[in-house]
Design an enzyme around this catalytic site. Sequence first.
Site, PDB file in Angstrom:
ATOM      1  N   SER A  18       6.803   2.747   7.795  1.00 29.04           N
ATOM      2  CA  SER A  18       6.448   1.526   7.069  1.00 29.04           C
ATOM      3  C   SER A  18       7.663   0.921   6.382  1.00 29.04           C
ATOM      4  O   SER A  18       8.604   0.499   7.031  1.00 29.04           O
ATOM      5  CB  SER A  18       5.327   1.820   6.076  1.00 29.04           C
ATOM      6  OG  SER A  18       4.879   0.645   5.440  1.00 29.04           O
ATOM      7  N   ASP A  41       5.896  -6.285   5.865  1.00 31.21           N
ATOM      8  CA  ASP A  41       6.605  -5.029   5.641  1.00 31.21           C
ATOM      9  C   ASP A  41       7.087  -4.471   6.982  1.00 31.21           C
ATOM     10  O   ASP A  41       6.943  -5.113   8.025  1.00 31.21           O
ATOM     11  CB  ASP A  41       5.739  -4.030   4.866  1.00 31.21           C
ATOM     12  CG  ASP A  41       4.516  -3.552   5.643  1.00 31.21           C
ATOM     13  OD1 ASP A  41       4.153  -4.189   6.652  1.00 31.21           O
ATOM     14  OD2 ASP A  41       3.920  -2.535   5.233  1.00 31.21           O
ATOM     15  N   ASP A  64       6.293  -2.143   9.205  1.00 32.41           N
ATOM     16  CA  ASP A  64       5.427  -1.981  10.373  1.00 32.41           C
ATOM     17  C   ASP A  64       4.434  -3.130  10.497  1.00 32.41           C
ATOM     18  O   ASP A  64       3.528  -3.093  11.322  1.00 32.41           O
ATOM     19  CB  ASP A  64       4.699  -0.638  10.348  1.00 32.41           C
ATOM     20  CG  ASP A  64       3.837  -0.430   9.108  1.00 32.41           C
ATOM     21  OD1 ASP A  64       4.110  -1.061   8.077  1.00 32.41           O
ATOM     22  OD2 ASP A  64       2.892   0.375   9.161  1.00 32.41           O
ATOM     23  N   ASP A  76       1.917  -4.284   8.908  1.00 34.23           N
ATOM     24  CA  ASP A  76       0.475  -4.224   8.674  1.00 34.23           C
ATOM     25  C   ASP A  76       0.102  -4.849   7.329  1.00 34.23           C
ATOM     26  O   ASP A  76      -1.073  -5.053   7.035  1.00 34.23           O
ATOM     27  CB  ASP A  76      -0.058  -2.786   8.769  1.00 34.23           C
ATOM     28  CG  ASP A  76       0.531  -1.839   7.733  1.00 34.23           C
ATOM     29  OD1 ASP A  76       1.524  -2.198   7.071  1.00 34.23           O
ATOM     30  OD2 ASP A  76      -0.003  -0.715   7.591  1.00 34.23           O
TER      31      ASP A  76
END
Length: 463
Positions: free
Chosen positions: A98, A248, A250, A252
């Site tokens: 992440s 961010d 990743d 999501d």
Amino acid sequence: MRDLKQIVKAYDVRGVVPEQWDESLSRAFGAAFVQVTGASAIVVGHDMRPSSPGLSRAFAEGAAAQGTDVVEIGLCSTDQLYFASGKLDLPGAMFTASHNPAQYNGIKLCRAGAAPIGEDTGLVEIRELVESWTDAEGTVTVPAAAEGVTEGLITQQDELHPYAAYLRGLVELSGIRPLKVAVDAGNGMGGHTVPTVFDGLPLDVVPMYFELDGTFPNHEANPLDPKNLVDLQAKVREVGADIGLAFDGDADRCFVVDERGEPISPSAITALVAVRELAKAKAAGEPEPTIIHNLITSWTVPEVVREHGGKTVRTRVGHSFIKQEMARTGAVFGGEHSAHYYFRDFWRADTGMLAALHVLAALGEQQGTLSALVAEYDRYAASGEINSTVDDQKARTAAVRAAYAEVPGVVFDELDGLTVTVGDWWFNLRASNTEPLLRLNVEARDEATMAKVRDEVLAIVRG
């Protein structure tokens, strides 16, 4: 020997590569994952970190060695992996850390239909299996598959375009006015997904840091930290954008900046999207749809939901709690203060991209500015999350509780940490599960009251 409890967290696997984990360990995690889930096939994807392709392939090989077929979807955002898990009805593994720095990597795991896997739903069993295959020197030896089991097939499949088409099918965007949109991908997976999802829409996209680079050369891919929004805020003002979006690492989570360059709180976005999801559900015949929010989301959210004929369910912080409550209640939507947004139409999984499309639709359906649009969803003064390093989390929390015990009308709530409510203000104090921190969130009717309560609590916590 590596201590797997250091990298197997409450919701995922995360640690420094190769010091804490590497491809040999990832191969073992792949084998353990399919043994615990009993899956005959799985789907695997990864982000742009330098270590991700190797870790992802090792995991796939570990799973295939147990007789499980593997569909590799390659570079993807976490919500794109959830889409593939839902569409293909397969358990999934997403390789990402992440927003963590470049030396980290991790695995987010789910069952078929993007159902979460956490410490209470299989992650502990996976860790214990891998531990049982690890000797005193830290060498991992995965037992061979049962006799007669043939190795699974590893195949590749593109899910980016189906993912984009699915999301766009959930939001009516055909009638929106042209918008100028500054997008900061932070060198993360938003640079991969945004061009395809936004393609063909009446959007003049001003891209920032779309180059996939897991070393994050421009800034951390963590928009929750205000310093990582500075570039986007400046760009919005410079080009006269109608809206700014920041993803961010990743991709999501999505953070929103208005036309003035001012950040919009995730609680306000939760309220805005909730209104749209309530209207959609009511039009389909649901008399009183349910919205989920965690306990440190603004009071605005339940107020707005009630005003629009819905009901709310309050949960602990964390995606596993949100998803469990959505499944139990049939909720149409859920939001968290951290800019995670969950949709029933997306297998109850979180997707910042779908939230972004809702905001763009709401903005583009009318002629006013974004700041004017969200004004009714931003009714209170909030501190944001403030972290304090403490020696004894329980003792400091107890001291705070004692300090407010005699305040007239005080209400204590211990659903998740300590929530103290008095009249027109409240605060929540929660202990971090992984660090010696207490996290404080304060909200009040006005800025002066919020600041007073914030400073009082911090003086006790840090005293």
